[in-house]
Write a protein that holds these residues in place. Structure first.
Motif, mmCIF file in Angstrom:
data_model
loop_
_atom_site.group_PDB
_atom_site.id
_atom_site.type_symbol
_atom_site.label_atom_id
_atom_site.label_comp_id
_atom_site.label_asym_id
_atom_site.label_seq_id
_atom_site.Cartn_x
_atom_site.Cartn_y
_atom_site.Cartn_z
ATOM 1 N N ALA A 559 43.786 34.139 57.078
ATOM 2 C CA ALA A 559 42.441 34.784 56.796
ATOM 3 C C ALA A 559 41.614 34.577 58.427
ATOM 4 O O ALA A 559 40.468 35.344 58.343
ATOM 5 N N ALA A 560 42.019 33.560 59.091
ATOM 6 C CA ALA A 560 41.134 33.510 60.410
ATOM 7 C C ALA A 560 41.491 34.756 61.240
ATOM 8 O O ALA A 560 40.512 35.328 61.905
ATOM 9 N N VAL A 565 37.628 34.513 62.720
ATOM 10 C CA VAL A 565 37.054 33.303 62.964
ATOM 11 C C VAL A 565 37.977 32.363 63.177
ATOM 12 O O VAL A 565 39.152 32.235 63.046
ATOM 13 N N GLY A 566 37.567 31.046 63.494
ATOM 14 C CA GLY A 566 38.587 30.029 63.963
ATOM 15 C C GLY A 566 38.898 29.306 62.596
ATOM 16 O O GLY A 566 38.126 29.283 61.590
ATOM 17 N N GLU A 567 40.231 29.031 62.506
ATOM 18 C CA GLU A 567 40.746 28.188 61.237
ATOM 19 C C GLU A 567 40.043 26.862 60.746
ATOM 20 O O GLU A 567 39.980 26.846 59.694
ATOM 21 N N HIS A 568 39.369 26.224 61.783
ATOM 22 C CA HIS A 568 38.574 25.083 61.241
ATOM 23 C C HIS A 568 37.184 25.419 60.798
ATOM 24 O O HIS A 568 36.752 24.743 59.885
ATOM 25 N N ASP A 569 36.990 26.858 60.426
ATOM 26 C CA ASP A 569 35.744 27.193 59.924
ATOM 27 C C ASP A 569 35.987 27.711 58.568
ATOM 28 O O ASP A 569 35.013 28.005 57.782
ATOM 29 N N LEU A 570 37.064 27.532 58.013
ATOM 30 C CA LEU A 570 37.596 28.281 56.651
ATOM 31 C C LEU A 570 37.668 26.990 55.759
ATOM 32 O O LEU A 570 38.298 25.809 55.946
ATOM 33 N N GLU A 571 37.627 27.334 54.547
ATOM 34 C CA GLU A 571 37.919 26.518 53.163
ATOM 35 C C GLU A 571 38.475 27.538 52.083
ATOM 36 O O GLU A 571 38.301 28.538 52.242
ATOM 37 N N PRO A 583 28.168 32.443 52.897
ATOM 38 C CA PRO A 583 28.438 33.075 51.446
ATOM 39 C C PRO A 583 28.709 34.587 51.587
ATOM 40 O O PRO A 583 28.134 35.364 52.501
ATOM 41 N N GLY A 584 29.921 35.148 51.048
ATOM 42 C CA GLY A 584 30.349 36.407 50.982
ATOM 43 C C GLY A 584 31.336 36.784 52.121
ATOM 44 O O GLY A 584 31.918 37.734 52.168
ATOM 45 N N LEU A 585 31.382 36.011 53.313
ATOM 46 C CA LEU A 585 32.327 36.338 54.121
ATOM 47 C C LEU A 585 33.873 35.555 53.785
ATOM 48 O O LEU A 585 34.152 34.385 54.357
ATOM 49 N N THR A 586 34.539 36.292 52.858
ATOM 50 C CA THR A 586 35.705 35.540 52.613
ATOM 51 C C THR A 586 36.909 36.875 52.249
ATOM 52 O O THR A 586 36.679 38.165 52.549
ATOM 53 N N VAL A 587 37.921 36.412 52.059
ATOM 54 C CA VAL A 587 39.172 37.075 51.697
ATOM 55 C C VAL A 587 39.709 36.527 50.598
ATOM 56 O O VAL A 587 39.975 35.305 50.589
#
Length: 775
Positions: A559-560, A565-571, A583-587
């Protein structure tokens, strides 16, 4: 990672299908051309086969084949391989799929009939002429242990096949300095498991390949594959073993049985699918049993009643063979010193062959036997010294500040036993508070006014769980966004499909409805051990957590790349990988899975393997120890001796609870087992080894009408020995239950009554004891 399901009492995902008749059990399997098997079994406990003549039976309607072991000589011969070899057993003591010379217990299979229907196969059995020369039988383990006893096998010089010993500390010094020493002899009587579904096997050869498929009602499909492949001289890849829905296992279905081998041999020989379904009488005769043990023990204590040491000997009835090695007596031995901080113990167990059906673990696997004798010894000390039963336990328990506590005992692999965590005194305090022990005398007096005797029983236990070496699991996210968990861990009603799904759903942030669990099929997952010893929550549960974490990390990595984006920014939440705070920036996980499924000419993200999947194996190098205390009240009708358990309260610690609803079900089921052991179940044999209790008119089981409401209180002390902090719960309800009920009966009889040394107890015995106290 959010935790939405771990620790929540989620209704079992399996239940809608099972409760509406959607289960698929071995007897539901119907294959084209399938033949039905019935076994000719030995009618005597010990004898030599002189002649088997099936000629008349072969001509009967519907009969397609009749086999003895000699008919399989081109593909296999000899005794089955041992399931659990032990260095003390220099030669295996296992039976052949069909015995051809010496029969060693009533019910041992001799020949099999294949017919168009089970009824026709059974009719043909009666037409087979069988001539057996009777031999003296060893029907009582105590007598069989003597040097001059009748031998259970003619080729063995002694019925004592091994003596196991467990020792810790200097027991002679401990007894020499002790203020008090008491000696008692205890007996725990033989019984069975009596699952709702009896055993069953279907075997079929693939029409266009050499693959043999076996469906079996088993706790150990991977062990069946391993040992059957070795026996046939085949590679395991040529065998597929599946345990479909299984209606209860409780230990005996962990064995590898002669019928599983015989049905497979018959299918190979005749070329048609073969089915055998055990009937209830066969279950009494041929499914392994447990519990005949005689213990002579001495306990030492100080002036304050603290137990210091135990020494003595046990005679263990192993039945006619040792298909399960020495695991059952070894587990009983490894269960010392229970919850007690003994300075020393020295216990020997003589393992004795008899001409009865072999013994193997039934729920608890020897632990209930050891708990019974230890809890009775604690009550013995209290009785002799005029102390309360709970006080003897408090003074003798391993304390919380002693954890981790090395007991001095050894597990079956020789490793040291060390309890990991817990507070045994707290469990006792909780159970006494919740049963209102302080108000018991008032309730006793109220019962007396109604003409009844009321007794309060106590018992505590420790349970080793999470037995190694491993279980494994694969977790895969499909391109449709579904999560599929695959594992070798077979289920017999424990709720694995729910608990393993809860673990995976939390790790991947998906709804529980998106997770499915596939298990117990050697064609779907490569390796597995067995569903025994309260081990699956620890081993398979941890493996699912490991595999799901790998999938999660992989999804975030991809997903990163996709979101730049950086992996640390993801959940991960609700099946979507997104940027925290945007919100909305997802996969979706489904989109990531589709990407990793590949497309012709399209490169995968750098450094990432195909498929959104991972496999994890948790290697259990140390055991996790559950524990608990039980208290119950038993009301006795002094005129009839009828004893009824009216209240039952449990304080139990199995670490972090994955699903409290399922844990409660396991504990309740275990307690019912234990009450049955204490009051109802008795597998009787005569002096010639003939079983006398072969129907439920003779062998009693507890029904719902005999069961009290069971109140359960949980203590959660996480185990530090696995990544999810759990301990097993499958057998903890059974282990102290018989001791608790017997303690209550003794308490109801009062100080003038006898000290009770055995179970089960009958109404006739209780009535005699009541009358003796009145004289």
């Amino acid at each position: 990672m959010s935790t939405r399901y771990f620790g929540v009492a989620v209704p079992r995902l399996e239940d809608p299908r099972l409760l509406t008749g959607g289960g698929n059990y071995v007897d539901d399997i119907a294959l084209p051309g399938m033949l039905h098997a019935a076994f000719l079994r030995s009618p005597v406990a010990h004898g030599l086969i002189r002649r088997v003549d099936p000629s008349e039976a072969r001509a009967m309607p519907g009969v397609r084949a009749i086999y003895t072991m000699s008919d399989f000589a081109k593909i296999a011969s000899g005794p089955m391989p041992p399931m659990a070899p032990h260095p003390l057993l220099k030669t295996p003591i296992t039976c052949a799929p069909l015995t051809s010379d010496e029969v060693c217990y009533v019910g041992e299979p001799i020949a099999m009939v294949l017919a168009d229907s089970r009824a026709e196969a059974e009719d043909a059995l009666a037409a087979i002429e069988l001539d057996i020369e009777h031999l003296p039988a060893a029907a009582d383990a105590r007598d069989a242990a003597d040097a001059g006893a009748a031998r259970a096998h003619l080729n063995r010089e002694s019925n004592v096949i091994a003596t196991l010993r467990g020792a810790h500390g200097n027991v002679d010094q401990v007894f020499a300095r002790a203020a008090h020493r008491f000696t008692e002899t205890f007996e725990t009587h033989r019984g069975g498991c009596h699952s709702m579904e009896c055993r069953g096997v279907v075997a079929a050869m693939a029409a266009r390949s050499a693959e043999l498929s076996v469906w079996t009602s088993s706790q150990s499909p991977y062990m069946v594959r391993r040992h059957l492949a070795a026996y046939l001289g085949r590679d395991e890849s040529d065998l597929r073993v599946i345990a479909p829905d299984v209606g209860g296992g409780f230990g005996p279905k962990a064995n590898v049985y002669p019928e599983e081998f015989a049905v497979a041999l018959a299918a190979i020989t005749c070329g048609w699918p073969v089915k055998w379904i055990e009937d209830r009488q066969e279950h009494f005769l041929a499914t392994t049993q447990q519990r005949d043990q005689i213990w002579t023990l001495e306990v030492a204590c100080d002036a304050q009643g603290r137990m210091l040491g135990v020494r003595g000997r046990c005679v263990h009835d192993h039945g006619a063979y040792a298909p399960y090695g020495l695991i059952l007596p070894a587990t009983a031995l490894a269960s010392f010193p229970g919850p007690y901080a003994l300075d020393a113990f020295d216990i020997a167990v003589d393992v004795v062959l008899t001409n009865l059906v072999p013994t193997s673990p039934v729920r608890g696997a020897g632990r209930p036997n050891t708990a019974f004798v230890l809890e009775r010894l604690a009550d013995c000390v209290a009785r002799h010294l005029g102390l309360s039963r709970d006080e003897v336990r408090r003074r003798s328990f391993v304390t919380a500040d002693q954890m981790p506590y090395a007991t001095g005992g050894r597990m079956r692999d020789g490793s040291a036993v060390a309890y990991d965590s817990g507070d045994y005194t707290r469990a006792l305090d909780v159970v006494l508070e919740k049963i209102d022990a302080a108000g018991f005398e008032r309730r006793r007096n109220e019962a007396a006014a109604r003409g009844r005797l009321l007794g309060l029983g106590l018992a505590s236990c420790v349970e080793d769980t999470g037995l190694g070496p491993f279980e494994g699991a694969s977790v895969r996210v499909t391109p449709a966004g579904q999560v599929v968990v695959s594992t070798g861990a077979a289920s017999q009603g424990q709720g694995h499909a729910t608990t393993l799904a809860q673990i995976a759903a939390d790790a991947l942030g998906v709804d529980l409805s998106q997770v499915s669990v596939k298990s117990a099929d050697t064609g779907a997952f490569p390796l597995g051990i067995s569903t025994i010893a309260s081990r699956i929550a620890v081993t398979a549960g941890s493996s699912v957590a490991i595999a799901a974490r790998k999938v999660r990390d992989k999804a975030i990595m991809v997903a990163a790349h996709m979101l730049e984006v950086g992996e640390h920014d993801l959940e991960i939440e609700n099946g979507m990988v997104g940027v925290v705070g945007v919100p909305g920036l997802t996969v979706s996980l489904a989109a990531i899975a589709r990407t990793l499924s590949g497309a012709a000419g399209v490169r995968l993200p750098p450094g990432v393997d195909p498929d959104l999947a991972a496999t994890g194996y948790f290697e259990a190098s140390q055991l996790a120890f559950a524990y608990g205390s039980h208290a119950c009240e038993v009301e006795i009708d002094p005129e009839t001796g009828d004893a009824k358990v009216t209240r039952y309260v449990v304080a139990h610690d199995c670490g972090k609870l994955i699903n409290p609803l399922i844990v409660d079900g396991q504990i309740r089921g275990g307690i019912v087992h234990g009450i049955g052991n204490a009051l109802y179940e008795r597998m009787k044999h005569d002096e010639a080894g003939q079983p006398l209790t072969t129907t439920y008119g003779d062998y009693l089981l507890p029904a719902a009408s005999e069961m009290p409401d069971i109140e359960i209180h949980h203590i959660e002390t996480p185990s530090p020995r696995n990544p999810i902090g759990v301990k097993g719960a499958g057998e903890g309800g059974t282990i102290p239950a018989a001791a608790c009920v017997i303690s209550a009966i003794e308490n109801a009889l009062g100080p003038a009554g006898p000290f009770l040394r055995a179970h089960p107890v009958s109404p006739e015995q209780i009535a005699e004891w009541v009358n003796a106290t009145r004289q």
